[in-house]
Motif scaffolding. Structure first.
Motif, PDB file in Angstrom:
ATOM      1  N   ASP A  69       0.791  -1.178   0.008  1.00 46.36           N
ATOM      2  CA  ASP A  69      -0.053  -0.068  -0.099  1.00 46.36           C
ATOM      3  C   ASP A  69       0.986   1.423   0.004  1.00 46.36           C
ATOM      4  O   ASP A  69       1.893   1.261   0.398  1.00 46.36           O
ATOM      5  N   ALA A  70       0.401   2.373  -0.658  1.00 50.91           N
ATOM      6  CA  ALA A  70       1.196   3.591  -0.548  1.00 50.91           C
ATOM      7  C   ALA A  70       1.450   4.113   0.768  1.00 50.91           C
ATOM      8  O   ALA A  70       0.597   3.905   1.676  1.00 50.91           O
ATOM      9  N   ILE A  71       2.579   4.652   0.715  1.00 51.17           N
ATOM     10  CA  ILE A  71       3.237   5.363   2.153  1.00 51.17           C
ATOM     11  C   ILE A  71       2.331   6.517   2.092  1.00 51.17           C
ATOM     12  O   ILE A  71       2.663   7.654   1.186  1.00 51.17           O
ATOM     13  N   GLN A  72       1.985   6.901   3.245  1.00 53.63           N
ATOM     14  CA  GLN A  72       1.194   8.030   3.470  1.00 53.63           C
ATOM     15  C   GLN A  72       1.990   9.172   4.214  1.00 53.63           C
ATOM     16  O   GLN A  72       1.690  10.509   4.075  1.00 53.63           O
ATOM     17  N   GLN A  73       3.044   8.692   5.123  1.00 53.25           N
ATOM     18  CA  GLN A  73       3.774   9.739   5.950  1.00 53.25           C
ATOM     19  C   GLN A  73       4.912  10.549   4.839  1.00 53.25           C
ATOM     20  O   GLN A  73       5.546   9.906   4.510  1.00 53.25           O
ATOM     21  N   VAL A 185      10.189  -1.754   4.308  1.00 50.99           N
ATOM     22  CA  VAL A 185       9.520  -0.652   3.826  1.00 50.99           C
ATOM     23  C   VAL A 185       8.032  -0.738   4.173  1.00 50.99           C
ATOM     24  O   VAL A 185       7.441   0.134   4.733  1.00 50.99           O
ATOM     25  N   GLN A 186       7.351  -1.964   3.953  1.00 52.06           N
ATOM     26  CA  GLN A 186       5.879  -2.092   4.299  1.00 52.06           C
ATOM     27  C   GLN A 186       5.732  -1.837   5.857  1.00 52.06           C
ATOM     28  O   GLN A 186       4.715  -1.505   6.384  1.00 52.06           O
ATOM     29  N   LEU A 187       6.984  -2.246   6.705  1.00 49.38           N
ATOM     30  CA  LEU A 187       6.698  -1.900   8.153  1.00 49.38           C
ATOM     31  C   LEU A 187       7.015  -0.466   8.591  1.00 49.38           C
ATOM     32  O   LEU A 187       7.190  -0.131   9.623  1.00 49.38           O
ATOM     33  N   HIS A 188       7.324   0.206   7.566  1.00 51.72           N
ATOM     34  CA  HIS A 188       7.653   1.943   7.659  1.00 51.72           C
ATOM     35  C   HIS A 188       8.881   1.879   8.633  1.00 51.72           C
ATOM     36  O   HIS A 188       9.043   2.933   9.484  1.00 51.72           O
ATOM     37  N   LYS A 189       9.888   1.007   8.629  1.00 50.15           N
ATOM     38  CA  LYS A 189      11.153   1.293   9.338  1.00 50.15           C
ATOM     39  C   LYS A 189      12.295   2.027   8.458  1.00 50.15           C
ATOM     40  O   LYS A 189      12.174   2.086   7.138  1.00 50.15           O
ATOM     41  N   PRO A 190      12.749   2.922   9.194  1.00 46.79           N
ATOM     42  CA  PRO A 190      13.793   3.563   8.585  1.00 46.79           C
ATOM     43  C   PRO A 190      15.026   2.864   8.072  1.00 46.79           C
ATOM     44  O   PRO A 190      15.376   1.803   8.382  1.00 46.79           O
ATOM     45  N   LEU A 191      15.524   3.481   6.725  1.00 46.74           N
ATOM     46  CA  LEU A 191      16.558   2.626   6.188  1.00 46.74           C
ATOM     47  C   LEU A 191      17.812   3.219   6.450  1.00 46.74           C
ATOM     48  O   LEU A 191      18.953   2.577   5.984  1.00 46.74           O
ATOM     49  N   HIS A 192      17.976   4.368   6.896  1.00 42.39           N
ATOM     50  CA  HIS A 192      19.067   4.809   7.494  1.00 42.39           C
ATOM     51  C   HIS A 192      20.066   3.856   8.134  1.00 42.39           C
ATOM     52  O   HIS A 192      19.452   3.536   9.179  1.00 42.39           O
ATOM     53  N   ALA A 193      21.308   3.804   8.012  1.00 40.55           N
ATOM     54  CA  ALA A 193      22.171   2.717   8.846  1.00 40.55           C
ATOM     55  C   ALA A 193      21.614   1.329   8.906  1.00 40.55           C
ATOM     56  O   ALA A 193      21.753   0.644   9.571  1.00 40.55           O
ATOM     57  N   LEU A 194      20.905   1.040   7.813  1.00 43.56           N
ATOM     58  CA  LEU A 194      20.389  -0.375   7.397  1.00 43.56           C
ATOM     59  C   LEU A 194      21.506  -1.402   7.441  1.00 43.56           C
ATOM     60  O   LEU A 194      22.553  -1.090   6.615  1.00 43.56           O
ATOM     61  N   ASN A 195      21.465  -2.437   8.105  1.00 44.17           N
ATOM     62  CA  ASN A 195      22.827  -3.604   8.038  1.00 44.17           C
ATOM     63  C   ASN A 195      22.072  -4.710   8.556  1.00 44.17           C
ATOM     64  O   ASN A 195      22.005  -5.036   9.743  1.00 44.17           O
ATOM     65  N   ILE A 196      21.261  -5.431   7.555  1.00 48.35           N
ATOM     66  CA  ILE A 196      20.678  -6.845   7.718  1.00 48.35           C
ATOM     67  C   ILE A 196      21.674  -8.002   7.202  1.00 48.35           C
ATOM     68  O   ILE A 196      21.869  -7.768   6.041  1.00 48.35           O
ATOM     69  N   ILE A 197      21.862  -8.771   8.003  1.00 48.48           N
ATOM     70  CA  ILE A 197      22.508 -10.046   7.262  1.00 48.48           C
ATOM     71  C   ILE A 197      21.566 -11.265   7.779  1.00 48.48           C
ATOM     72  O   ILE A 197      21.464 -11.478   8.883  1.00 48.48           O
ATOM     73  N   SER A 198      21.132 -12.188   6.786  1.00 48.93           N
ATOM     74  CA  SER A 198      20.121 -13.298   6.958  1.00 48.93           C
ATOM     75  C   SER A 198      20.707 -14.693   6.156  1.00 48.93           C
ATOM     76  O   SER A 198      20.891 -14.250   4.913  1.00 48.93           O
ATOM     77  N   ALA A 199      20.773 -15.700   6.717  1.00 51.00           N
ATOM     78  CA  ALA A 199      20.789 -16.751   5.930  1.00 51.00           C
ATOM     79  C   ALA A 199      19.836 -17.921   6.716  1.00 51.00           C
ATOM     80  O   ALA A 199      19.675 -18.050   7.784  1.00 51.00           O
ATOM     81  N   PRO A 200      19.247 -18.865   5.675  1.00 48.83           N
ATOM     82  CA  PRO A 200      18.601 -19.858   6.410  1.00 48.83           C
ATOM     83  C   PRO A 200      19.341 -20.762   7.073  1.00 48.83           C
ATOM     84  O   PRO A 200      20.333 -21.386   6.766  1.00 48.83           O
ATOM     85  N   LYS A 201      18.640 -21.164   8.098  1.00 44.91           N
ATOM     86  CA  LYS A 201      19.208 -22.155   9.036  1.00 44.91           C
ATOM     87  C   LYS A 201      18.836 -23.593   8.668  1.00 44.91           C
ATOM     88  O   LYS A 201      19.555 -24.779   9.208  1.00 44.91           O
ATOM     89  N   ILE A 202      17.904 -23.708   7.817  1.00 43.86           N
ATOM     90  CA  ILE A 202      17.426 -25.061   7.312  1.00 43.86           C
ATOM     91  C   ILE A 202      17.347 -24.989   6.020  1.00 43.86           C
ATOM     92  O   ILE A 202      16.867 -24.002   5.136  1.00 43.86           O
ATOM     93  N   SER A 203      17.762 -26.235   5.302  1.00 40.78           N
ATOM     94  CA  SER A 203      18.020 -26.177   3.892  1.00 40.78           C
ATOM     95  C   SER A 203      16.485 -26.541   3.173  1.00 40.78           C
ATOM     96  O   SER A 203      16.484 -25.940   1.958  1.00 40.78           O
ATOM     97  N   LEU A 204      15.652 -27.383   3.599  1.00 41.19           N
ATOM     98  CA  LEU A 204      14.725 -27.694   2.792  1.00 41.19           C
ATOM     99  C   LEU A 204      13.597 -27.317   3.612  1.00 41.19           C
ATOM    100  O   LEU A 204      13.233 -27.626   4.819  1.00 41.19           O
ATOM    101  N   ARG A 205      13.137 -26.173   2.968  1.00 39.31           N
ATOM    102  CA  ARG A 205      11.863 -25.445   3.713  1.00 39.31           C
ATOM    103  C   ARG A 205      10.584 -25.683   2.772  1.00 39.31           C
ATOM    104  O   ARG A 205      10.113 -24.957   1.938  1.00 39.31           O
TER     105      ARG A 205
END
Length: 753
Positions: A69-73, A185-205
């Protein structure tokens, strides 16, 4: 005045509304006047009823958690536009093209800005493989931390130039990273200083679809199967693509297309041609297709006289069939097998073990990189052993005897997807064999698709249970993700709740169970509360008060339904066959362990199943200290009390000090009250979320509220016969008699086998 419009009159009005103006003016005057009369009356009616706006507009749930949905803020919109308005996706693979299209669609909706530009001009860069490595070097990012299908989403700066980068080692990882960025973006979180590292712990999902080739869904409550086998391979629904998008957005990378009670026709050329189309559609989204297979297929469709797994002709038949599949589907995932269970054929028919059966298939799949998921759901009344113990007894002697591309798929509990069970003792008991978790997302024993039940807390409860297999901290999560016993391959399966309903799952809230399954398959350490809040904000509302209220309802909903149906460790007391509604009196089915009375054992001396050393000794299958703790009612958690113990009606329940009978009645009445309170809380949300979503849930809660009272009355009256005690004065005697409640029948209840 009461106004009545028939179906045909309403249809005429709607046709008129949809008709172009230049057509309307040519309608004969008399006919036009008649229609206008109906039109005026119609709009007077709907305006007075207050649903005119809802008739043609509203969120029906089809978009799931990918609403964009469109960001209104204004400030947020400005920031997102600066950082994401111009993007560049490196690479021309189908998967990278999908990532490009998702960004174009999502950003075009959310920030009204979506431009794919050159890399130098872009403020958002998405890359995988060598391109990602080069960008990582330029911006000093350690891409090695994005293991396997993982990703890095980070704000970087170089030469006073700030960009957002999504980097991964694989194309699928880059796509997962794109969905993660869009979630922020959907959660309306700030993107400045963004630093996400993620990898799956399970191979077959993997999602398991219990879908038959005739589109019936076993234990499915959201309409027919979404696979229209009759129209495939030519007719390809948009829903197939949207299904793939939704799965990729939460990291699900596999789908078993057909029922574990498999039809051998799925392996014939006629159906494999159809499977290939789905595999081709899903491949760009990182999803591999799997098939459930019938173990006797060599006899049923291969014209062999046997399906014995050690027979050379049988082995060759499977090798040829596997080669035929991979010739058209090079990334085919492998087979799911239900064998020697509930009448399904298996290696036991020929005096062979589960390992011999699984390994025959594994050897056929191994050259192509395929896997076998062999279900441990086995029980047979001829074994003379209590049902909860049979999988452990049958599989633990086979530990270390399965080929390396075999996973043993174990239900979360030792019985059968009950509202609450202790974890299966197999977890931790087979250190040399990868064990794959099987959760049920569809709610076979939890009120079907009309009950508001978020399963995240149940999944978390199971995954965080300590098996003590290697001492304290040996959680189920660490068993299935391979960490505890250092397995190369790992897996988690979820029995799908998806169907042809516009909202996919038959109930808006139950979309969250598909969502949380994906999140916990990616990371079994995920917190159910955090996942619930994310889902609410993406699906229903971003307003703080609504988010808090709905998240709280979701987090308490599982305990509520346990109290409604099976408090204090009761289990398997649903109606026979369809498992709909209460049936603690069921005692006439073909085998003892299909009957409710087998499990609750209510009698004048008490209630519950004695699984201690003085009973069937199921506690012996657990590691210390659990087997000692659970053998003593004083140290057994109350949630498992009647699972492990047959206790007298006057046994004092520690948390309340009430006698067991009083506590049981209290739980049933409390459960019904909690459903009523949940319905009232939902009513308070009117106007805070989309009206169609609101009304869908409100209607379902009306059903759930009535059924909670039904459960309460039926169980309290039935068990009262044995306790011979009055209903405590605080409560009241149900208005329907036990005989009336027992007489109810539901011959066409959905979801039956």
């Amino acid at each position: 005045m009461r106004l009545t419009l028939g179906f045909h009159e309403i249809r005429l009005v709607i046709l008129l509304l949809r008709m172009p103006y230049f057509c309307r003016i040519n309608i004969r005057v008399k006919y036009f006047k008649d229609v206008m009369k109906y039109l005026i009356v119609f709009f007077l009616l709907v305006s007075q009823c207050g649903f005119a706006s809802n008739l043609f507009h509203g969120e029906d749930g089809y978009r799931l958690w990918l609403k964009y949905d469109a960001i209104q803020q204004s400030e947020l919109l400005k920031s997102y536009t600066e950082l994401l308005g111009n993007y560049h996706v490196y690479g021309d693979s189908d998967t990278m093209q999908v990532a490009r299209e998702e960004l174009q669609f999502a950003l075009g909706n959310m920030i009204n800005r979506s431009r794919h530009v050159g890399a130098d001009e872009a403020t958002l860069l998405v890359a995988s493989g060598e391109n990602a490595t080069q960008l990582a070097e330029r911006y000093s990012v350690n891409i090695g931390r994005a293991e396997g299908e993982g990703y890095i989403v980070k704000q970087v700066t170089n030469n006073n130039e700030t960009k957002i980068v999504v980097l991964a080692n694989t194309d699928a990882g880059a796509l997962y990273g794109v969905f993660r960025l869009l979630k922020e973006v959907q959660l309306h979180k700030p993107l400045h200083a963004l630093n996400i590292i993620s990898a799956p712990k399970i191979s077959l999902r993997v999602l398991n679809h219990w879908d038959d080739l005739d589109r019936h869904v076993e234990r499915g409550y959201a309409g027919q199967s979404i696979w229209d086998w009759h129209k495939l391979p030519e007719y390809r629904y948009q829903r197939y693509v949207d299904y793939a998008r939704a799965n990729a957005s939460v990291g699900i990378n596999g789908t078993v297309l057909n029922n574990v009670n498999a039809d051998p026709l799925i392996l014939t050329p006629h159906y494999l041609e159809k499977v290939k189309v789905l595999a081709d559609l899903f491949r760009p989204y990182g999803i591999r297709v799997y098939l459930s297979v019938k173990f006797s297929s060599p006899q049923l469709i291969g014209n062999l006289s046997t399906s014995d797994p050690i027979d050379p002709e049988v082995q060759q038949w499977w090798k040829d069939k596997v080669a035929e599949i991979y010739a058209d589907i090079p990334d085919f995932g492998g087979f799911l097998v239900k064998a020697n269970s509930e009448g399904q054929p298996g290696p036991g028919d020929f005096g062979r073990t589960h390992a011999q059966g699984a390994n025959m298939l594994a050897k056929a799949l191994a050259p192509f990189g395929g896997n076998v998921m062999w279900r441990a759901f086995v029980y047979a009344n001829e074994k003379g052993e209590e049902r909860s113990k049979q999988a452990y007894s049958e599989f633990t002697p086979l530990d270390g005897k399965f080929d390396e591309n075999v996973l043993v798929q174990v239900k979360n509990g030792p019985i059968d997807f009950q509202p609450r069970e202790p974890f299966s003792p197999l977890f931790g008991a087979m250190p040399e064999t990868p064990l794959m978790m099987e959760f049920q997302i569809t709610m076979e024993y939890l009120g079907f698709s009309t009950h508001f039940v978020y399963l995240g807390p149940m999944y978390e409860e199971v995954l965080q249970s300590d098996t003590y297999a290697k001492g304290e901290g040996s959680t189920v999560a660490k068993v299935i993700d391979g960490e505890l016993f250092d397995h190369r391959i790992s897996g988690m399966a979820g029995v799908s709740n998806i169907g042809t309903d516009r909202n996919w799952t038959g109930h808006i809230i139950l979309q969250s169970n598909w969502y949380v399954f994906g999140r916990m398959a990616w990371d079994p350490e995920s917190k159910a509360s955090e996942v619930a809040e994310d889902w609410v904000r993406m699906t229903l509302s971003n307003e703080k008060s609504a988010v808090a209220a709905i998240t709280n309802m979701m987090m308490t909903s599982h305990q509520t339904v346990v109290d409604v149906m099976t408090p204090l460790g009761l289990h398997h007391i649903m109606g026979a066959g369809h498992h709909y509604g209460p049936g603690p009196w069921v005692d006439s089915l073909g085998r003892d362990d299909w009957n409710s009375t087998y499990y609750h054992r209510a009698a004048k001396d008490g209630i519950g199943f004695d699984r201690t050393p003085e009973g069937v000794n199921a506690t012996e299958q657990y590691f210390s200290p659990l087997k000692e703790l659970w053998s003593n009612p004083q140290s057994t958690p109350e949630k498992y009390l009647l699972w492990f113990h047959h206790l007298p009606w006057d046994f004092e329940v520690e948390s309340s000090g009430r006698p067991l009978w009083d506590e049981l009645v209290y739980r049933y009445f409390q459960g019904a009250e909690q459903v009523s309170e949940m319905a009232a809380k939902w009513d308070d949300l009117e106007g805070q979320i989309d009206p169609l979503q609101f009304r869908q849930v409100q209607m379902a809660l009306d059903i759930q509220e009535k059924e909670a009272i039904w459960w309460r009355d039926a169980c309290v009256l039935y068990f009262q016969q044995f306790s011979e005690r009055p209903i405590p004065a605080k409560w009241f005697t149900p208005k329907h008699s036990l005989a009336e409640l027992k007489a109810r029948s539901f011959p066409h209840a959905p979801g039956q086998g």
